[in-house]
Design an enzyme around this catalytic site. Sequence first.
Site, PDB file in Angstrom:
ATOM      1  N   SER A  42       0.866  -1.178   0.000  1.00  0.00           N
ATOM      2  CA  SER A  42       0.000   0.000   0.000  1.00  0.00           C
ATOM      3  C   SER A  42       0.905   1.232   0.000  1.00  0.00           C
ATOM      4  CB  SER A  42      -0.951  -0.012   1.203  1.00  0.00           C
ATOM      5  OG  SER A  42      -0.280   0.250   2.398  1.00  0.00           O
ATOM      6  N   HIS A 146      -3.241  -5.820   2.257  1.00  0.00           N
ATOM      7  CA  HIS A 146      -2.366  -6.886   2.759  1.00  0.00           C
ATOM      8  C   HIS A 146      -3.037  -8.249   2.816  1.00  0.00           C
ATOM      9  CE1 HIS A 146       0.334  -3.723   4.951  1.00  0.00           C
ATOM     10  NE2 HIS A 146       0.420  -3.673   3.637  1.00  0.00           N
ATOM     11  N   GLU A 155      -4.857  -2.291   9.264  1.00  0.00           N
ATOM     12  CA  GLU A 155      -4.176  -2.906  10.407  1.00  0.00           C
ATOM     13  C   GLU A 155      -4.822  -2.507  11.726  1.00  0.00           C
ATOM     14  OE1 GLU A 155       0.026  -1.752  10.128  1.00  0.00           O
ATOM     15  OE2 GLU A 155      -0.127  -1.920   7.948  1.00  0.00           O
ATOM     16  N   GLU A 196       1.734  -9.381   6.749  1.00  0.00           N
ATOM     17  CA  GLU A 196       2.596  -9.083   7.892  1.00  0.00           C
ATOM     18  C   GLU A 196       2.393 -10.049   9.047  1.00  0.00           C
ATOM     19  OE1 GLU A 196       2.141  -4.947   8.902  1.00  0.00           O
ATOM     20  OE2 GLU A 196       2.932  -4.276   6.969  1.00  0.00           O
ATOM     21  N   ASP A 232      -3.896   1.274  11.524  1.00  0.00           N
ATOM     22  CA  ASP A 232      -3.445   1.915  10.291  1.00  0.00           C
ATOM     23  C   ASP A 232      -4.614   1.787   9.320  1.00  0.00           C
ATOM     24  OD1 ASP A 232      -2.358   2.904   8.020  1.00  0.00           O
ATOM     25  OD2 ASP A 232      -0.701   1.473   7.872  1.00  0.00           O
ATOM     26  N   GLU A 275      -3.097   5.778  12.193  1.00  0.00           N
ATOM     27  CA  GLU A 275      -2.226   6.107  11.061  1.00  0.00           C
ATOM     28  C   GLU A 275      -3.051   6.255   9.787  1.00  0.00           C
ATOM     29  OE1 GLU A 275       1.085   3.377  10.748  1.00  0.00           O
ATOM     30  OE2 GLU A 275       1.071   3.543   8.567  1.00  0.00           O
ATOM     31  N   ASP A 302       1.675   8.457   7.254  1.00  0.00           N
ATOM     32  CA  ASP A 302       2.555   7.525   6.534  1.00  0.00           C
ATOM     33  C   ASP A 302       2.562   7.926   5.055  1.00  0.00           C
ATOM     34  OD1 ASP A 302       3.786   5.379   5.297  1.00  0.00           O
ATOM     35  OD2 ASP A 302       2.237   3.918   5.756  1.00  0.00           O
ATOM     36  N   LYS A 327       9.977   5.364   7.215  1.00  0.00           N
ATOM     37  CA  LYS A 327      10.340   4.181   6.439  1.00  0.00           C
ATOM     38  C   LYS A 327      11.488   4.592   5.528  1.00  0.00           C
ATOM     39  CE  LYS A 327       5.645   2.190   6.006  1.00  0.00           C
ATOM     40  NZ  LYS A 327       4.419   2.236   5.178  1.00  0.00           N
ATOM     41  N   HIS A 355       8.584  -0.993   9.556  1.00  0.00           N
ATOM     42  CA  HIS A 355       8.829  -1.995   8.514  1.00  0.00           C
ATOM     43  C   HIS A 355       7.924  -1.717   7.311  1.00  0.00           C
ATOM     44  CE1 HIS A 355       5.307  -4.790  10.026  1.00  0.00           C
ATOM     45  NE2 HIS A 355       4.951  -3.536   9.943  1.00  0.00           N
ATOM     46  N   LYS A 378       6.996   0.092  14.526  1.00  0.00           N
ATOM     47  CA  LYS A 378       5.935  -0.741  13.965  1.00  0.00           C
ATOM     48  C   LYS A 378       6.611  -1.828  13.157  1.00  0.00           C
ATOM     49  CE  LYS A 378       2.625   0.024  10.650  1.00  0.00           C
ATOM     50  NZ  LYS A 378       1.689   0.765   9.818  1.00  0.00           N
TER      51      LYS A 378
HETATM   52  P1  PGA Z   1       3.084  -1.174   3.095  1.00  0.00           P
HETATM   53  O1  PGA Z   1       2.146  -1.154   4.361  1.00  0.00           O
HETATM   54  O2  PGA Z   1       4.446  -1.560   3.522  1.00  0.00           O
HETATM   55  O3  PGA Z   1       2.396  -2.200   2.232  1.00  0.00           O
HETATM   56  O4  PGA Z   1       3.043   0.211   2.497  1.00  0.00           O
HETATM   57  C1  PGA Z   1       2.553  -0.712   5.604  1.00  0.00           C
HETATM   58  C2  PGA Z   1       1.860   0.562   5.978  1.00  0.00           C
HETATM   59  O5  PGA Z   1       0.966   1.056   5.247  1.00  0.00           O
HETATM   60  O6  PGA Z   1       2.191   1.115   7.016  1.00  0.00           O
HETATM   61 ZN    ZN Z   2       0.648   2.794   6.766  1.00  0.00          ZN
END
Ligand code: PGA
Ligand code: ZN
Length: 401
Positions: A42, A146, A155, A196, A232, A275, A302, A327, A355, A378
Amino acid sequence: MTLVTDVRLRRVLDSRGNATVEADVLTEEGGFGRAAAPSGASTGEYEAIELPAAEAIAKAREDAIPRLVGEVHAGNQREVDAALAAADGTDDFSGIGANSAVAISMAAAKAGASVTGAPLYQHLGGTFRGNTFPIPLGNIVGGGEHAADATDIQEFLAAPVGAPSVSEAIFANAAVHAKVHDILIERDEPCGKGDEGAWAPSIDDAEAFEIVDEATKAVADEVGFEIRFGLDVAAAEMYDEDEGGYVYSDQVRSTEEQVEYIADLVREYDLKYVEDPLDEDDYEGFADLTEQVGDRTLVCGDDLFVTNTDRLGEGIQQGAANSILIKPNQIGTLSDAFDAIELAVENAYGHVVSHRSGETTDATIAHLAVATDAPFIKTGAVAGERTAKLNELIRIEDNAV
Ligand code: PGA
Ligand code: ZN
């Protein structure tokens, strides 16, 4: 002392079975570091560009490696990352690929650390680091991009805010994950998992709230410390302008309705963390929600910020969110990730090191979180590529790295 003598790149598997970039950096004095790029599903629209692994490797071999070998010192992260940026020549790493860039950047940091013998977190953060630990946010139930036929919200994350140590927090998250499994079995729900390692049952979001609330409370009673939970939403994946807003399985919510819905959830479930509750272009919606519930929960950007100082600067100006997800592969190098963290800290935004849904056993982010005194990390609750980071945190806490 840490002059780079060789950089080797290869394709390795990630946790989804896709190819990703692994880098080895070798230096004078026998320094060695190895790191691999993670990969999102995503992904935010404004992230640095990931190229197919083979292409990223070919481009980096041609353009970046000649600027690194015999030219820069692995112990000088700014020098390494500036060389990567110069070799790339674009503002989004579409030249050599953010996947090649981040793998080399992290491998160089490890090589630099290996020469001095310092743990990576200390090499990155300095000698006074390593005493405060992030609270791990553990992905317990999820869907979105996911997992198919699961929750709309991407999430549901356990947040063991009262844990006396990082290791107790990590085991509490695993216990919540196990408790949710028990509840799903009781309810006769199938127990598949998403990318995940979170449970991905075919239930609606309302039932997921009920189950995660019950599980966190039950485990909190058992362990004797406070466990909250968070979300999230990954709302950019739901947002469809033509449909008039946020597309859920059972309805479409306008931006106003979405803000109200999330604010109500924060109040009803005393959520610790939310998030990406709104679309990645909606600074105003983020600001609105932050105004309403920012004093009682972390509103985290994010896809909104993508670890980018320009986008974070805009958010700070508008009062959008009060925390940022970090990230490194969203921005390409450790130096860029540090810049985003510094800007966040200066402006009292919390930072949450994270992650990606596609991971390897690379544990650099565990060190990055400790090196920067991140309040949260996270990195999942279970699954080998997730436990690689969690167990590294336990080792750092135990002074065993
Ligand atoms: P992604 O998802 O690594 O698939 O982007 C994680 C997130 O959205 O935090
Ligand atoms: Zn996210």
